[in-house]
Design an enzyme around this catalytic site. Structure first.
Site, mmCIF file in Angstrom:
data_model
loop_
_atom_site.group_PDB
_atom_site.id
_atom_site.type_symbol
_atom_site.label_atom_id
_atom_site.label_comp_id
_atom_site.label_asym_id
_atom_site.label_seq_id
_atom_site.Cartn_x
_atom_site.Cartn_y
_atom_site.Cartn_z
ATOM 1 N N CYS A 175 -64.252 56.115 55.373
ATOM 2 C CA CYS A 175 -63.352 56.329 54.230
ATOM 3 C C CYS A 175 -63.186 57.800 53.862
ATOM 4 C CB CYS A 175 -63.829 55.513 53.030
ATOM 5 S SG CYS A 175 -62.598 55.376 51.704
ATOM 6 N N PRO A 359 -46.017 39.304 24.518
ATOM 7 C CA PRO A 359 -45.032 39.456 23.438
ATOM 8 C C PRO A 359 -43.831 40.256 23.957
ATOM 9 C CG PRO A 359 -47.241 40.152 22.747
ATOM 10 C CD PRO A 359 -47.257 40.050 24.231
ATOM 11 N N SER A 361 -40.640 42.311 23.239
ATOM 12 C CA SER A 361 -40.081 43.041 22.108
ATOM 13 C C SER A 361 -38.581 43.264 22.240
ATOM 14 C CB SER A 361 -40.770 44.401 21.979
ATOM 15 O OG SER A 361 -40.423 45.231 23.081
ATOM 16 N N GLY A 362 -38.049 43.035 23.461
ATOM 17 C CA GLY A 362 -36.662 43.395 23.713
ATOM 18 C C GLY A 362 -36.527 44.803 24.244
ATOM 19 N N ILE A 364 -37.964 48.032 27.053
ATOM 20 C CA ILE A 364 -38.085 48.115 28.508
ATOM 21 C C ILE A 364 -39.518 47.907 28.989
ATOM 22 C CG2 ILE A 364 -38.496 50.604 28.778
ATOM 23 C CD1 ILE A 364 -36.198 50.436 30.943
#
Length: 720
Positions: A175, A359, A361-362, A364
């Site tokens: 890695c 929720p 919110s409307g 973006i």
């Protein structure tokens, strides 16, 4: 004439401490590699316990169970006849090392410890492991009795060595060692190593894959050789998403590439190479001169071959040989659609919950969160249509259809309606437009949507305060003070969080189903950086898929998703002015995020990168921006913006200590105590630093052009 070798590497969706599941996935990858005729199989870093064990690596149990899994693999007939490179922690002389264990036919050939540790950004490997500092040296490691019983070996070589088979030589690079300036593959290659393995636990970050691929190609372009890159895939129980994309390179060309984002738990890629191609590539004078002077590595002699034989003796070698592939890169918008969606799916199926709640919110941000969940449903539907048994089994269990063997989640909107729940929590300050957008988005993606007004709850809290104190707080628009105005906004924001958890716990019950939902947050990385959120409001959630993504990238993602997912409603979100809708709307005032913040989202991205990635304090940020923004802002204007950012970041820094665990996607994420280690109590007005900025700003000439505009822009200076 050539010597053909079929090699396999893989991406595994391992899970921290899931020893049983991790064992099964490792075994499955070995079986797939063998079916393809591979004689070497490489797996991801720390694949037995899972890369993300963190402080569990300090527990003796983790090392013990890793040995138990390895013993089971060694004893299995399914692992016979193939050389396997397997990752686990090993305690050598009471020191814990991050190791690769090279095994063949029930024997351990070498334990190779990691020499250079990932110890910045998201990684703290030096907290758990010690780097092996005895380069090109080995010691005897005495095996635990459970391994001795299987292998009949008492001790094996431990350290920095290479494996020499009868037909080639291979070495391990782990890695972070690829990313170091003096990578081990250079000296190993000069000493005759022809095949390099790299087992990684590399996380996804937007626009990061190019660097990884370029380093792998470069590793063998000048040096020559075959490079096999394996990677962890999936969430592994933390904020990171490991993005797979296993690779095989030959002489600087990518000849095989796995998927970067996938719901598959096991993905194996393979390629047949002619080892003579490596030798021909190395036949140059300058390389030979350096190789003749190279320091010698200890070689572990292995009495078997990896090649199938001479070229003319091999039958039916389809897909010969080492054919170059065009590397597939996702654009950032696709990365946002796929990475967080895969992470959400892993989190959902492994947390044993029944879905997500957000929720709406409307705006973006919550829109982007919802669309990412819909993208997850799209990926599940595509996998179900392909007949992926693991995805189908997980999907049936999540939506309560475990007993229905006929249910297939092949319709993403139907599946979304079963597990995704959205809610618009309106108040008197909400607009009809945002309510309508939220409802239309829910209808478009198929989520189970609830629309409510919470004014009675807000009024109850406000009345409670008035009854106790005798004072009724008012908004600024109604003559209230800044303190009253801010408190009334925060009441709404925090009550939304309370209601979100209420509905997440009880909506399945109300729908006649069992279980609960995980609440998703929707604060973007720029708002978190600026502290433009209410502490313990609806930005507080269980997990947040967009918490590491900038507002600028989210807008581009929504524009992409509008076409990709056939969601015309998204155009309305792109054209809307970002607003919290926590203050009363009047004919002369509508709350707007950028005006409230005193800076644009684009500016926040610039400040974030300078602060975190380029490691700039207030003064060096100012000096850099004088050059970048000097054509459209005066030094004094730039100084004011810089001071405003650092003041707001400092006084809101405490909020970052409580940020919802977020998908890590951005190099300037403010994720506290994980990626961004900084104090949370500052001298927020930085008197010494700001005074120096002011002195220099006053002395510098104003080179901005009259009327010029640029990305920085001029916004209302709101500091209190």
């Amino acid at each position: 004439m050539g010597h053909l070798i079929t090699l396999a590497t893989c991406s595994l969706n391992q899970w921290a401490l899931d020893f049983q599941g991790n064992y099964e996935r490792i075994l499955q990858s070995i079986l797939i590699a063998k079916e393809r005729g591979a004689t070497l199989r490489v797996g991801p870093e720390l694949e037995i316990p899972g890369y993300g064990c963190l402080d569990h690596f300090l527990e003796g149990d983790t090392v013990l169970h890793s040995w138990e899994v390895l013993a089971k693999l060694l004893a299995s007939k399914d692992t016979a006849g193939i050389l396997c490179d397997i990752g686990m922690p090993v305690a050598h002389k009471n020191v814990i090392y991050n190791c690769r264990v090279i095994v063949h036919d029930g024997k351990i050939l070498l334990i190779r410890p990691k020499m250079w540790m990932a110890n910045d950004g998201n990684y703290r490997e030096l907290r758990y492991f010690t780097p092996w500092s005895k380069h090109r040296q080995t010691e005897d490691h005495y095996l635990p009795r459970i391994i001795q019983a299987v292998t009949k070996q008492t001790k094996v070589p431990f350290g920095d060595a290479v494996i020499s088979t009868m037909d080639t030589c291979l070495g391990v690079e782990l890695c972070e060692e690829l990313f170091t300036p003096a990578s081990p593959h250079i000296l190993m290659g000069l000493d005759g190593v022809e095949i390099f393995t790299n087992s990684s636990g590399s996380h996804h970050e937007l626009r990061k894959l190019h660097r990884r691929v370029d380093l792998i190609k470069e590793a063998t372009l000048k040096l020559g050789g075959v490079y096999l890159y394996a990677n962890q895939q999936g969430c592994d129980g933390d904020r990171l998403y490991y993005d797979g994309c296993a690779l095989i390179a030959l002489n600087g060309r990518i000849i095989a590439q796995g998927t970067q984002f996938s719901l598959n738990d096991v993905e194996v890629i393979s390629a047949t190479i002619d080892i003579e191609d490596v030798r021909a590539h190395r036949a140059q004078s300058s390389r030979s001169h350096q190789a003749a002077q190279a320091e010698r590595y200890p070689r572990i002699e292995a009495p078997f071959t990896l090649s199938a034989g001479k070229f003319d003796e091999v039958e039916d070698m389809r897909g010969l040989v080492g054919k170059q592939e065009s590397v597939r890169y996702h654009i950032p918008e696709e990365e946002i659609a796929l990475g967080p969606a895969c992470w959400l799916w892993d989190y959902l199926r492994r947390s044993r919950t029944q879905g997500y709640f957000v929720p709406l919110s409307g705006g973006i941000d919550s829109c982007a969160t919802a669309v990412i969940v819909f993208s997850m449903c799209q990926l599940v539907a595509e996998a179900a249509a392909r007949g992926d048994p693991q995805v189908i089994e997980d999907a049936r269990r999540i939506v309560g259809e475990s007993s229905d063997s006929t249910y297939l989640p092949t319709d993403p909107r139907e599946f979304c309606g079963r597990l995704f729940h959205t809610c618009y929590m309106g108040t008197e300050n909400s607009s009809a437009e945002t309510r309508r957008r939220a409802k239309q988005l829910a209808e478009s993606i198929g989520s189970y949507h609830v629309d409510l007004n919470m004014d009675t709850v807000v009024t109850a809290v406000r009345s409670l305060f008035a009854a106790i104190t005798g004072h009724t707080p008012r908004f600024r628009a109604h003559g209230g003070s800044n303190a009253e105005n801010l408190a009334l906004q925060n009441i709404q924001a925090r009550l939304r969080m309370v209601l979100a958890y209420l509905f997440a716990q009880l909506l399945p019950w109300a729908r006649g189903r069992n279980g609960g939902l995980l609440v998703l947050g929707s604060a973007n990385v720029d708002e978190s950086l600026r502290g433009y959120l209410t502490k313990y409001d609806c930005s507080s959630a269980d997990i947040n898929p967009i918490g590491g993504i900038s507002k600028t990238d989210l807008k581009r993602f929504i524009a992409y998703a509008q076409t990709k997912f056939d969601l015309p409603i998204l155009a309305n979100f792109l054209n809307a002015v970002p607003t919290a809708e926590l203050e009363p709307i009047s004919e002369t005032y509508v709350q707007a995020d950028e005006a409230d913040m005193g800076m644009t989202y684009d500016e926040l991205s610039v400040f974030g990168r300078l602060r975190k990635v380029e490691k700039c304090g207030p003064y060096s940020t100012f000096t850099k921006l004088v050059h970048e923004w000097g054509s459209f802002l005066s030094p004094v204007q730039i100084a004011e913006k810089v001071k405003l950012f650092f003041f707001e970041h400092a006084r809101n820094r405490h909020k970052m200590t409580t940020l919802t665990p977020s998908y890590h996607a951005e190099s300037y994420s403010p994720d506290d105590n994980r990626f961004d280690l900084r104090p949370f109590l500052y001298p927020s007005r930085f008197p010494w630093q700001f005074r120096k900025i002011d002195e220099v700003a006053q002395a510098l000439p104003d080179r901005s052009l009259p009327g010029a505009t640029g990305r920085a822009g001029i916004d209302k200076d709101k500091t209190e």
